[in-house]
Motif scaffolding. Structure first.
Motif, PDB file in Angstrom:
ATOM      1  N   LEU A 185       0.834  -1.211   0.000  1.00  0.00           N
ATOM      2  CA  LEU A 185       0.000   0.000   0.000  1.00  0.00           C
ATOM      3  C   LEU A 185       0.866   1.257   0.000  1.00  0.00           C
ATOM      4  CD1 LEU A 185      -2.821  -0.937   2.554  1.00  0.00           C
ATOM      5  CD2 LEU A 185      -2.851  -1.107   0.060  1.00  0.00           C
ATOM      6  N   GLY A 186       1.938   1.228   0.782  1.00  0.00           N
ATOM      7  CA  GLY A 186       2.828   2.384   0.867  1.00  0.00           C
ATOM      8  C   GLY A 186       3.465   2.699  -0.478  1.00  0.00           C
ATOM      9  N   ILE A 187       3.874   1.659  -1.188  1.00  0.00           N
ATOM     10  CA  ILE A 187       4.473   1.863  -2.509  1.00  0.00           C
ATOM     11  C   ILE A 187       3.437   2.441  -3.466  1.00  0.00           C
ATOM     12  CG2 ILE A 187       5.459   0.688  -4.523  1.00  0.00           C
ATOM     13  CD1 ILE A 187       6.832  -1.228  -2.520  1.00  0.00           C
ATOM     14  N   ILE A 188       2.207   1.925  -3.378  1.00  0.00           N
ATOM     15  CA  ILE A 188       1.155   2.469  -4.250  1.00  0.00           C
ATOM     16  C   ILE A 188       0.895   3.941  -3.911  1.00  0.00           C
ATOM     17  CG2 ILE A 188      -1.278   2.305  -4.958  1.00  0.00           C
ATOM     18  CD1 ILE A 188      -1.077  -0.720  -4.385  1.00  0.00           C
ATOM     19  N   LEU A 189       0.825   4.237  -2.622  1.00  0.00           N
ATOM     20  CA  LEU A 189       0.637   5.637  -2.209  1.00  0.00           C
ATOM     21  C   LEU A 189       1.765   6.515  -2.756  1.00  0.00           C
ATOM     22  CD1 LEU A 189      -0.446   5.442   1.556  1.00  0.00           C
ATOM     23  CD2 LEU A 189      -1.777   6.401  -0.330  1.00  0.00           C
ATOM     24  N   PHE A 190       2.983   6.003  -2.639  1.00  0.00           N
ATOM     25  CA  PHE A 190       4.159   6.751  -3.101  1.00  0.00           C
ATOM     26  C   PHE A 190       4.112   7.002  -4.613  1.00  0.00           C
ATOM     27  CE2 PHE A 190       8.409   6.616  -4.994  1.00  0.00           C
ATOM     28  CZ  PHE A 190       9.010   7.692  -4.374  1.00  0.00           C
ATOM     29  N   LEU A 191       3.793   5.936  -5.362  1.00  0.00           N
ATOM     30  CA  LEU A 191       3.821   6.051  -6.819  1.00  0.00           C
ATOM     31  C   LEU A 191       2.707   6.935  -7.359  1.00  0.00           C
ATOM     32  CD1 LEU A 191       4.556   2.352  -7.843  1.00  0.00           C
ATOM     33  CD2 LEU A 191       6.153   4.266  -7.861  1.00  0.00           C
ATOM     34  N   THR A 192       1.533   6.872  -6.697  1.00  0.00           N
ATOM     35  CA  THR A 192       0.384   7.587  -7.258  1.00  0.00           C
ATOM     36  C   THR A 192       0.278   9.025  -6.779  1.00  0.00           C
ATOM     37  OG1 THR A 192      -0.992   6.720  -5.475  1.00  0.00           O
ATOM     38  CG2 THR A 192      -1.024   5.506  -7.557  1.00  0.00           C
ATOM     39  N   GLN A 193       1.133   9.414  -5.815  1.00  0.00           N
ATOM     40  CA  GLN A 193       1.016  10.782  -5.310  1.00  0.00           C
ATOM     41  C   GLN A 193       1.373  11.802  -6.391  1.00  0.00           C
ATOM     42  OE1 GLN A 193       3.962  11.570  -2.246  1.00  0.00           O
ATOM     43  NE2 GLN A 193       5.478  10.423  -3.390  1.00  0.00           N
ATOM     44  N   SER A 218      -5.637   6.807   0.270  1.00  0.00           N
ATOM     45  CA  SER A 218      -5.259   7.681   1.369  1.00  0.00           C
ATOM     46  C   SER A 218      -6.407   7.780   2.376  1.00  0.00           C
ATOM     47  CB  SER A 218      -4.969   9.067   0.791  1.00  0.00           C
ATOM     48  OG  SER A 218      -3.864   9.619   1.406  1.00  0.00           O
ATOM     49  N   PHE A 219      -7.622   7.891   1.849  1.00  0.00           N
ATOM     50  CA  PHE A 219      -8.797   7.999   2.701  1.00  0.00           C
ATOM     51  C   PHE A 219      -8.971   6.734   3.542  1.00  0.00           C
ATOM     52  CE2 PHE A 219     -13.375   7.309   3.361  1.00  0.00           C
ATOM     53  CZ  PHE A 219     -13.647   8.415   4.150  1.00  0.00           C
ATOM     54  N   VAL A 220      -8.878   5.587   2.893  1.00  0.00           N
ATOM     55  CA  VAL A 220      -9.051   4.311   3.611  1.00  0.00           C
ATOM     56  C   VAL A 220      -7.987   4.161   4.696  1.00  0.00           C
ATOM     57  CG1 VAL A 220      -8.992   1.803   3.362  1.00  0.00           C
ATOM     58  CG2 VAL A 220     -10.134   3.187   1.631  1.00  0.00           C
ATOM     59  N   VAL A 221      -6.767   4.479   4.326  1.00  0.00           N
ATOM     60  CA  VAL A 221      -5.658   4.369   5.283  1.00  0.00           C
ATOM     61  C   VAL A 221      -5.888   5.276   6.496  1.00  0.00           C
ATOM     62  CG1 VAL A 221      -3.234   5.038   5.585  1.00  0.00           C
ATOM     63  CG2 VAL A 221      -3.890   3.566   3.688  1.00  0.00           C
ATOM     64  N   ASN A 222      -6.292   6.506   6.219  1.00  0.00           N
ATOM     65  CA  ASN A 222      -6.526   7.438   7.324  1.00  0.00           C
ATOM     66  C   ASN A 222      -7.698   6.991   8.190  1.00  0.00           C
ATOM     67  OD1 ASN A 222      -4.452   9.035   6.564  1.00  0.00           O
ATOM     68  ND2 ASN A 222      -5.697  10.500   5.425  1.00  0.00           N
ATOM     69  N   ALA A 275      -7.957  -7.867  13.495  1.00  0.00           N
ATOM     70  CA  ALA A 275      -8.002  -6.494  13.999  1.00  0.00           C
ATOM     71  C   ALA A 275      -6.593  -5.901  14.113  1.00  0.00           C
ATOM     72  CB  ALA A 275      -8.692  -6.451  15.351  1.00  0.00           C
ATOM     73  N   LEU A 276      -5.659  -6.720  14.582  1.00  0.00           N
ATOM     74  CA  LEU A 276      -4.279  -6.234  14.712  1.00  0.00           C
ATOM     75  C   LEU A 276      -3.729  -5.824  13.350  1.00  0.00           C
ATOM     76  CD1 LEU A 276      -2.791  -8.865  17.211  1.00  0.00           C
ATOM     77  CD2 LEU A 276      -3.136  -6.426  17.656  1.00  0.00           C
ATOM     78  N   ILE A 277      -3.964  -6.673  12.368  1.00  0.00           N
ATOM     79  CA  ILE A 277      -3.442  -6.389  11.033  1.00  0.00           C
ATOM     80  C   ILE A 277      -4.133  -5.181  10.420  1.00  0.00           C
ATOM     81  CG2 ILE A 277      -3.295  -7.293   8.673  1.00  0.00           C
ATOM     82  CD1 ILE A 277      -3.033 -10.105  10.087  1.00  0.00           C
ATOM     83  N   LEU A 278      -5.441  -5.163  10.579  1.00  0.00           N
ATOM     84  CA  LEU A 278      -6.211  -4.075   9.979  1.00  0.00           C
ATOM     85  C   LEU A 278      -5.842  -2.717  10.569  1.00  0.00           C
ATOM     86  CD1 LEU A 278      -8.243  -4.335   7.770  1.00  0.00           C
ATOM     87  CD2 LEU A 278     -10.079  -4.255   9.459  1.00  0.00           C
ATOM     88  N   SER A 279      -5.432  -2.692  11.817  1.00  0.00           N
ATOM     89  CA  SER A 279      -5.084  -1.392  12.382  1.00  0.00           C
ATOM     90  C   SER A 279      -3.630  -1.031  12.125  1.00  0.00           C
ATOM     91  CB  SER A 279      -5.381  -1.359  13.884  1.00  0.00           C
ATOM     92  OG  SER A 279      -4.429  -2.146  14.560  1.00  0.00           O
ATOM     93  N   SER A 280      -2.761  -2.054  11.981  1.00  0.00           N
ATOM     94  CA  SER A 280      -1.349  -1.690  11.823  1.00  0.00           C
ATOM     95  C   SER A 280      -0.893  -1.570  10.374  1.00  0.00           C
ATOM     96  CB  SER A 280      -0.460  -2.675  12.585  1.00  0.00           C
ATOM     97  OG  SER A 280      -0.791  -3.990  12.272  1.00  0.00           O
ATOM     98  N   ALA A 281      -1.517  -2.321   9.447  1.00  0.00           N
ATOM     99  CA  ALA A 281      -1.089  -2.224   8.045  1.00  0.00           C
ATOM    100  C   ALA A 281      -1.213  -0.788   7.505  1.00  0.00           C
ATOM    101  CB  ALA A 281      -1.855  -3.212   7.179  1.00  0.00           C
ATOM    102  N   PRO A 282      -2.316  -0.091   7.764  1.00  0.00           N
ATOM    103  CA  PRO A 282      -2.407   1.291   7.266  1.00  0.00           C
ATOM    104  C   PRO A 282      -1.338   2.191   7.875  1.00  0.00           C
ATOM    105  CG  PRO A 282      -4.555   0.522   7.993  1.00  0.00           C
ATOM    106  CD  PRO A 282      -3.566  -0.515   8.436  1.00  0.00           C
ATOM    107  N   ARG A 308       1.538   4.259   5.686  1.00  0.00           N
ATOM    108  CA  ARG A 308       1.861   5.679   5.788  1.00  0.00           C
ATOM    109  C   ARG A 308       3.353   5.865   6.089  1.00  0.00           C
ATOM    110  NH1 ARG A 308      -0.599   9.500   3.418  1.00  0.00           N
ATOM    111  NH2 ARG A 308      -2.642   8.906   4.180  1.00  0.00           N
ATOM    112  N   MET A 309       3.867   5.077   7.020  1.00  0.00           N
ATOM    113  CA  MET A 309       5.294   5.178   7.357  1.00  0.00           C
ATOM    114  C   MET A 309       6.155   4.841   6.148  1.00  0.00           C
ATOM    115  SD  MET A 309       5.350   6.121  10.451  1.00  0.00           S
ATOM    116  CE  MET A 309       6.731   5.743  11.486  1.00  0.00           C
TER     117      MET A 309
END
Lengths: 220, 339
Positions: A37-45, A60-64, A98-105, A109-110
């Motif tokens: 996800l981070g790479i996609i965020l980086f490439l599409t920005q 970005s919205f989903v991650v936030n 739940a752990l994954i869903l909260s930490s992957a986003p 971002r990081m």
């Protein structure tokens, strides 16, 4: 040493194992998902290698959004979903979604921040060599941002330990469960503090390992 | 042969439009070292990036060996780019890779096999004189050594053209010279066309065959370095040339002035920082009976001080008034030398 007779060591070992299991599995999965996800965020920005406003905004919205939901609430909200894929809402495995869903986003971002910190000139130099975007990702961006990626993973692993304790308190097992159910609610301070001690030990070991690895890979 | 035809490029920001490149056409022959000089903001960085299409022009064409590379597909363009090396002011090496791995990178990009890569890296290390540094990391090297690594990396895929973006601007004069020598050497040995941009006239003077002067996105003067140095036409070219010659040795100046003023005496007055701000000269002229005229002066102003040298021609005097004049200078702490 008599006071430690109140501790059921077999139970403690199981709890440590569960905490480590939850932390490590969710860490590995979250890092993998987060990286993608981070790479996609980086490439599409904006001004990215594959600038795409729509994809970037949605992701970005989903991650936030996922990062904004408090973990304890996320645990409840996704419990029906957890029941479907894990088969139960109790136990260490049940805490994983739940752990994954909260930490992957969070990691996504990081990861984006880490990639953005790679010297733009280096990317330009590689484009000038005729590098394809995929080569830039594997050969340049990921290796050059490795220290930041590893220290973010360390940071996340530590907050995952805290989350497993929270999940434990509502039935996911592990040291959090032990400290709460057998320590706090039954007034057994020794169990509570011993469990806390092991949580701290795990956190310190994770931080120590993270620091050593970062130091080793950082050649700047 | 590399040709730029009628290149224009504008950058639009919120409230203004900047014409970075304004109808530039250039022809650079094979094996030539071509320098583009200009102040910062003149558009030269953009121009050199258009040559390998890191920046896309708004209109115009970039023709390399008869092919307009701005019309190519991404895949084809990447192939062509691997044939155009580029080096930068700040080197842009990967800190995470050793020197040999850095040089190997462009070879990996084109999919060369490991054995050939190792062989080629060894050749390149030798070419730029970095034997023994193969396993070092960039942060263990000096600036000059880093630029050598960058040059080796740029030459890895046997390019026909090497683009240099202010390649020596971040280096001290000695190191800068050694890098320029290396570029000349590469041009001789490998016959590579070199296009460089710089704001330093010394660089152009030392290495280039031909040059162009760029201001505000336009080429205002172009030609062989010799011609432009001897007969600069545009005001900015003159300024660049003059900047270079002002440091030329004083002996030549002495000689020239003596030829012009064969009679009387020529005095070289040196004003130090502390006295340069006082009206010494007018005081002295008022008090002295000697006729004198200022024939050359050079005052250097820095942020906090100014000091300078002045040449005066004295004539129509007798010995006693001349001595009085020298005393006056001495009183005012101006040092005097007779030329």
């Amino acid at each position: 040493m008599d006071i430690f007779n109140e501790v059921n060591w077999d139970q403690m070992l199981v709890a440590i194992e569960e905490t480590l299991f939850m932390t490590l599995v969710s860490l590995v999965v979250a890092v993998c998902i987060g990286l993608v996800l981070g790479i996609i965020l980086f490439l599409t920005q904006e001004k990215g290698l594959y600038e795409n406003k729509l994809v970037h905004r949605i992701l970005s919205f989903v991650v936030n959004l996922l990062r904004a939901v408090p973990f304890i609430i996320l645990l409840f909200i996704i419990s029906p979903f957890t029941k479907i894929i894990v088969g139960s809402i109790l136990g260490a495995k049940a805490a994983l979604p739940a752990l994954i869903l909260s930490s992957a986003p969070f990691y996504a971002r990081m990861c984006m921040i880490a990639l953005n910190e790679v010297d733009k000139g280096v990317i330009e130099a590689c484009l000038a060599m005729g590098a394809k975007p995929s080569q830039i990702i594997y050969k340049v961006l990921l290796p050059e941002s490795r220290p930041a990626l590893i220290s973010s993973a360390t940071l996340m692993a530590i907050s995952l330990v805290a989350y497993t304790a929270m999940a434990g308190a509502i039935g996911a097992g592990g040291l959090g469960n032990l400290a709460y159910m057998y320590g706090f609610t039954r007034g057994n301070d020794v169990v509570m503090y011993t469990a806390t001690f092991f949580v701290l030990l795990i956190v310190f070991v994770i931080q120590g390992c993270g620091d050593i690895i970062v130091k080793k890979v950082d050649k700047r | 042969m590399l040709q730029l035809k009628n290149i224009t490029k504008t950058f639009k920001s919120k409230n203004q439009v900047v014409h970075a490149i304004n109808d530039v056409s250039l022809t650079i022959e094979e094996k030539e070292i071509y320098g583009i000089i200009g102040y910062s903001g003149a558009g030269k960085s953009t121009l050199i990036r258009i040559i390998n299409q890191l920046e896309k022009q708004d209109s115009g064409s970039v023709i390399i060996d008869g092919e307009d590379i701005s019309l190519l597909s991404d895949t084809k363009l990447n192939e062509r780019r691997s044939q155009i090396g580029m080096i930068f002011q700040h080197f842009h090496l990967l800190w995470s890779r050793t020197i040999e791995k850095n040089i190997e990178l462009p070879l990996e990009m084109v999919g060369m096999n490991k054995q050939l890569r190792t062989q080629r890296v060894a050749e390149l290390i030798e070419l730029v004189g970095l034997q023994g540094k193969e396993k070092a990391y960039p942060n263990q090297l000096s600036g000059g050594q880093k630029q050598r690594v960058a040059i080796a990396r740029a030459l890895a895929n046997h390019p026909k053209i090497l683009l240099c973006d202010e390649a020596t601007s971040a280096l001290d004069p000695d190191t800068s010279n050694s890098i320029l020598d290396l570029l000349i050497d590469i041009n001789n040995k490998l016959g590579i066309t070199i296009v460089l941009i710089t704001h330093q006239m010394e660089v152009v003077q030392k290495v280039c065959h031909k040059m162009a002067v760029m201001i505000d996105g336009k080429i205002v003067e172009e030609g062989s370095v010799k011609t432009l140095f001897e007969e600069p036409k545009h005001e900015v070219t003159k300024r660049f040339v003059r900047k270079l010659s002002s440091s030329a040795d004083d002996e030549k100046l002495d000689k020239d002035l003596k030829l012009i003023y064969p009679n009387g005496k020529l005095l070289r007055l040196t004003f130090t920082e502390t006295i340069a701000k006082q009206p010494i000269l007018s005081n002295i002229i008022r008090k002295s009976e000697v006729s004198m005229s200022i024939v050359h002066a050079n005052l250097t102003n820095t942020l906090l001080s100014s000091f300078g040298v002045m040449y005066v021609h004295v004539y129509d005097y007798d010995e006693s008034s001349y001595q009085a004049l020298l005393n006056l200078f001495e009183q005012h702490q101006v040092s005097v030398e007779v030329v």
